[in-house]
Design a protein around this motif. Structure first.
Motif, PDB file in Angstrom:
ATOM      1  N   ALA A   9       0.834  -1.209   0.000  1.00 51.01           N
ATOM      2  CA  ALA A   9       0.000   0.000   0.000  1.00 51.01           C
ATOM      3  C   ALA A   9       0.865   1.254   0.000  1.00 51.01           C
ATOM      4  CB  ALA A   9      -0.931  -0.007   1.209  1.00 51.01           C
ATOM      5  N   ASN A  10       1.950   1.234   0.756  1.00 50.43           N
ATOM      6  CA  ASN A  10       2.871   2.376   0.791  1.00 50.43           C
ATOM      7  C   ASN A  10       3.503   2.591  -0.579  1.00 50.43           C
ATOM      8  OD1 ASN A  10       4.322   4.489   2.137  1.00 50.43           O
ATOM      9  ND2 ASN A  10       6.085   3.136   2.262  1.00 50.43           N
ATOM     10  N   ALA A  11       3.920   1.512  -1.228  1.00 52.34           N
ATOM     11  CA  ALA A  11       4.536   1.629  -2.546  1.00 52.34           C
ATOM     12  C   ALA A  11       3.525   2.119  -3.578  1.00 52.34           C
ATOM     13  CB  ALA A  11       5.111   0.283  -2.973  1.00 52.34           C
ATOM     14  N   MET A  12       2.294   1.615  -3.501  1.00 50.94           N
ATOM     15  CA  MET A  12       1.282   1.999  -4.477  1.00 50.94           C
ATOM     16  C   MET A  12       0.800   3.434  -4.288  1.00 50.94           C
ATOM     17  SD  MET A  12      -0.925  -1.535  -4.672  1.00 50.94           S
ATOM     18  CE  MET A  12      -2.278  -0.763  -5.498  1.00 50.94           C
ATOM     19  N   SER A  13       0.875   3.941  -3.070  1.00 49.37           N
ATOM     20  CA  SER A  13       0.401   5.302  -2.820  1.00 49.37           C
ATOM     21  C   SER A  13       1.355   6.350  -3.385  1.00 49.37           C
ATOM     22  CB  SER A  13       0.216   5.535  -1.323  1.00 49.37           C
ATOM     23  OG  SER A  13       1.466   5.613  -0.676  1.00 49.37           O
ATOM     24  N   GLY A  14       2.604   5.954  -3.591  1.00 54.57           N
ATOM     25  CA  GLY A  14       3.595   6.878  -4.125  1.00 54.57           C
ATOM     26  C   GLY A  14       4.216   7.783  -3.083  1.00 54.57           C
ATOM     27  N   THR A  15       3.748   7.691  -1.827  1.00 57.26           N
ATOM     28  CA  THR A  15       4.316   8.555  -0.787  1.00 57.26           C
ATOM     29  C   THR A  15       5.630   8.027  -0.267  1.00 57.26           C
ATOM     30  OG1 THR A  15       3.060   7.396   0.922  1.00 57.26           O
ATOM     31  CG2 THR A  15       2.051   9.372  -0.041  1.00 57.26           C
ATOM     32  N   ASN A  16       5.764   6.708  -0.224  1.00 54.37           N
ATOM     33  CA  ASN A  16       6.984   6.059   0.232  1.00 54.37           C
ATOM     34  C   ASN A  16       7.401   6.567   1.616  1.00 54.37           C
ATOM     35  OD1 ASN A  16       8.865   4.091  -0.050  1.00 54.37           O
ATOM     36  ND2 ASN A  16      10.256   5.300  -1.325  1.00 54.37           N
TER      37      ASN A  16
END
Length: 120
Positions: A26-33
């Motif tokens: 989810a963190n990777a997909m959100s782009g916020t990292n």
């Protein structure tokens, strides 16, 4: 030690693995990292993998007298795939949906190996 304790620890490891990978994907997909989410996901999944391994070998020792069957080796191969998946999630965040589906399918395969023991 009572095999039920190993079983509960093994299930706890599974829960931790999926929670950690869910956070990482989810963190990777959100782009916020977000660094804190990355650390939490990596540590949770890493501890989960370790618990799964230790408790799994404990179950093998108690229930199967350290005699490995083919389905156990296939479960270990799935465990190795899960261990490598963390690197893929980090390096290829654009494949988040694929990693999400792959995680579910690997979990399904593991459960199938345990309950149906196909290679007997």
């Amino acid at each position: 030690m009572n095999p039920a304790i190993y079983h509960v620890l093994h299930i706890l490891g599974i829960l931790m693995l999926f929670m950690g990978y869910g956070a990482l994907i989810a963190n990777a997909m959100s782009g916020t990292n977000a660094k804190n989410v990355r650390i939490l996901g990596a540590s949770t999944s890493g501890i989960g993998l370790l618990l799964m391994l230790v408790a799994g070998f404990g179950l093998i020792a108690r229930l199967y007298n350290n005699e490995f069957e083919i389905w156990m080796w296939s479960k270990f191969a799935v465990w190795l795939l899960f261990a490598v998946l963390i690197v893929a999630i980090k390096r290829k965040p654009q494949l988040g949906y694929f990693f999400w589906t792959l995680s579910l399918l690997l979990g399904l395969l593991s459960a199938w190996m345990v309950y149906f023991k196909p290679f007997l």
